[in-house]
Design a protein around this motif. Structure first.
Motif, short mmCIF file in Angstrom:
data_model
loop_
_atom_site.label_atom_id
_atom_site.label_comp_id
_atom_site.label_asym_id
_atom_site.label_seq_id
_atom_site.Cartn_x
_atom_site.Cartn_y
_atom_site.Cartn_z
N UNK A 125 0.80 -1.29 0.08
CA UNK A 125 0.17 -0.04 0.16
C UNK A 125 0.73 1.27 0.06
N UNK A 126 0.17 2.56 0.18
CA UNK A 126 0.83 3.63 0.06
C UNK A 126 1.13 3.98 1.65
N UNK A 127 2.56 4.33 1.96
CA UNK A 127 2.88 4.83 3.06
C UNK A 127 3.67 6.29 3.18
N UNK A 128 3.69 6.74 4.21
CA UNK A 128 4.39 8.06 4.37
C UNK A 128 4.85 8.15 5.65
N UNK A 129 6.26 9.30 5.53
CA UNK A 129 6.93 9.45 6.93
C UNK A 129 6.94 10.78 7.03
N UNK A 130 6.45 11.20 8.29
CA UNK A 130 6.73 12.68 8.61
C UNK A 130 7.84 12.74 9.76
N UNK A 131 8.70 13.35 9.20
CA UNK A 131 9.99 13.35 10.22
C UNK A 131 9.82 14.28 11.39
N UNK A 132 8.98 15.17 11.22
CA UNK A 132 8.64 16.39 12.14
C UNK A 132 7.80 15.74 13.32
N UNK A 133 6.65 14.98 12.67
CA UNK A 133 5.72 14.39 13.53
C UNK A 133 5.68 12.90 13.28
N UNK A 134 6.64 12.14 13.85
CA UNK A 134 6.63 10.72 13.48
C UNK A 134 5.46 10.01 13.92
N UNK A 135 5.01 10.48 14.97
CA UNK A 135 3.64 9.47 15.53
C UNK A 135 2.56 9.52 14.45
N UNK A 136 2.65 10.62 13.56
CA UNK A 136 1.69 10.68 12.37
C UNK A 136 1.82 9.73 11.35
N UNK A 137 3.15 9.27 11.14
CA UNK A 137 3.49 8.44 9.96
C UNK A 137 2.75 7.12 10.07
N UNK A 138 2.39 6.60 8.78
CA UNK A 138 1.45 5.77 8.60
C UNK A 138 1.25 4.93 7.38
N UNK A 139 0.43 4.01 7.56
CA UNK A 139 0.09 3.21 5.93
C UNK A 139 -1.29 3.71 5.72
N UNK A 140 -1.57 3.79 4.27
CA UNK A 140 -2.82 4.16 3.83
C UNK A 140 -3.48 2.77 3.38
N UNK A 141 -4.75 2.76 4.05
CA UNK A 141 -5.65 1.63 4.03
C UNK A 141 -6.92 1.95 3.34
N UNK A 142 -7.73 1.27 3.16
CA UNK A 142 -9.09 1.18 2.21
C UNK A 142 -9.95 2.30 2.73
N UNK A 143 -10.69 2.72 1.90
CA UNK A 143 -11.46 3.99 2.46
C UNK A 143 -10.93 5.39 2.96
N UNK A 144 -9.60 5.37 2.64
CA UNK A 144 -9.06 6.67 2.81
C UNK A 144 -8.53 6.53 4.41
#
Length: 208
Positions: A129-148
């Motif tokens: 799936x899509x993933x993203x990393x937030x270096x400034x707010x790492x607790x918000x980094x995550x994996x994109x699941x179904x339905x947004x």
């Protein structure tokens, strides 16, 4: 170090600070014959957030074989280009799961609640799936699941994965951690390990 690795079958690396952002397994030297030799060509390389985690995640093979394989296939996410190779990746994975119980969730079925529920009982969890990393707010980094929906680092830290699954994060930047406090290892691999995963495979770069 090269001489010390002779005869070693497995090497556990516990990097600190910004070394956690470097693919140390790709380090290369030149042999006396003039050939390139990569660290990963020798022993099996595993990373750990600390020594305690490195020795704590042991599961009997029989116990793991009796649990299902979770496969999450969500190649599309809002505002992102579709992952064109995820389909063939998942097809190849499913072909190797012959005889195993497989839970296959896609765009329509991979809700956060369903993914979390199956994570708790699976031996292996593979995310394509899509993933993203937030270096400034790492607790918000995550994996994109179904339905947004998004499975964030915060969500994973709240889990108790008693099935100690092997987790594969085939998505962008899933091994990237926060830059401000790199020794705290705030990112998806550390979160899954803290939650109980016996091993996590992530990426420091983009996936397509």
């Amino acid at each position: 170090l090269e001489d010390a690795l002779v005869g070693i079958e497995e090497l556990i690396v516990i990097p600190t600070g910004r070394l956690r952002l470097a693919p140390l397994h790709a380090a290369v030297t030149m042999t006396s014959e003039g050939a390139w030799h990569y660290v990963i060509d020798g022993p099996t390389i595993r990373y750990s957030i600390n020594a305690q985690s490195a020795v704590a995640r042991e599961t009997k093979p029989g116990e793991r074989k009796s649990r299902p394989v979770l496969v999450v296939e969500v190649p599309e996410a809002p505002g992102q280009a579709p992952l064109e190779h995820t389909g063939s990746e998942i097809h190849a994975l499913l072909a190797r799961c012959d005889g195993a119980e497989v839970v296959h969730l896609d765009d329509a079925t991979a809700s956060k609640s369903r993914v979390v529920g199956h994570l708790r009982t699976s031996a292996i969890a593979h995310f394509g799936c899509h993933g993203f990393a937030s270096s400034d707010e790492p607790l918000s980094s995550g994996l994109s699941l179904g339905g947004g929906e998004v499975l964030t680092v915060s969500d994973v830290l709240a889990l108790d994965l008693t099935s100690d699954p092997h987790v594969v994060l085939s998505a962008c930047q899933t091994a990237v951690i926060g830059h401000h406090n790199p020794n705290e290892v705030i990112g998806l691999p550390g979160a899954f390990t803290q939650a109980g995963a016996s091993g996590v495979v992530g990426s420091l770069w983009s996936a397509f």
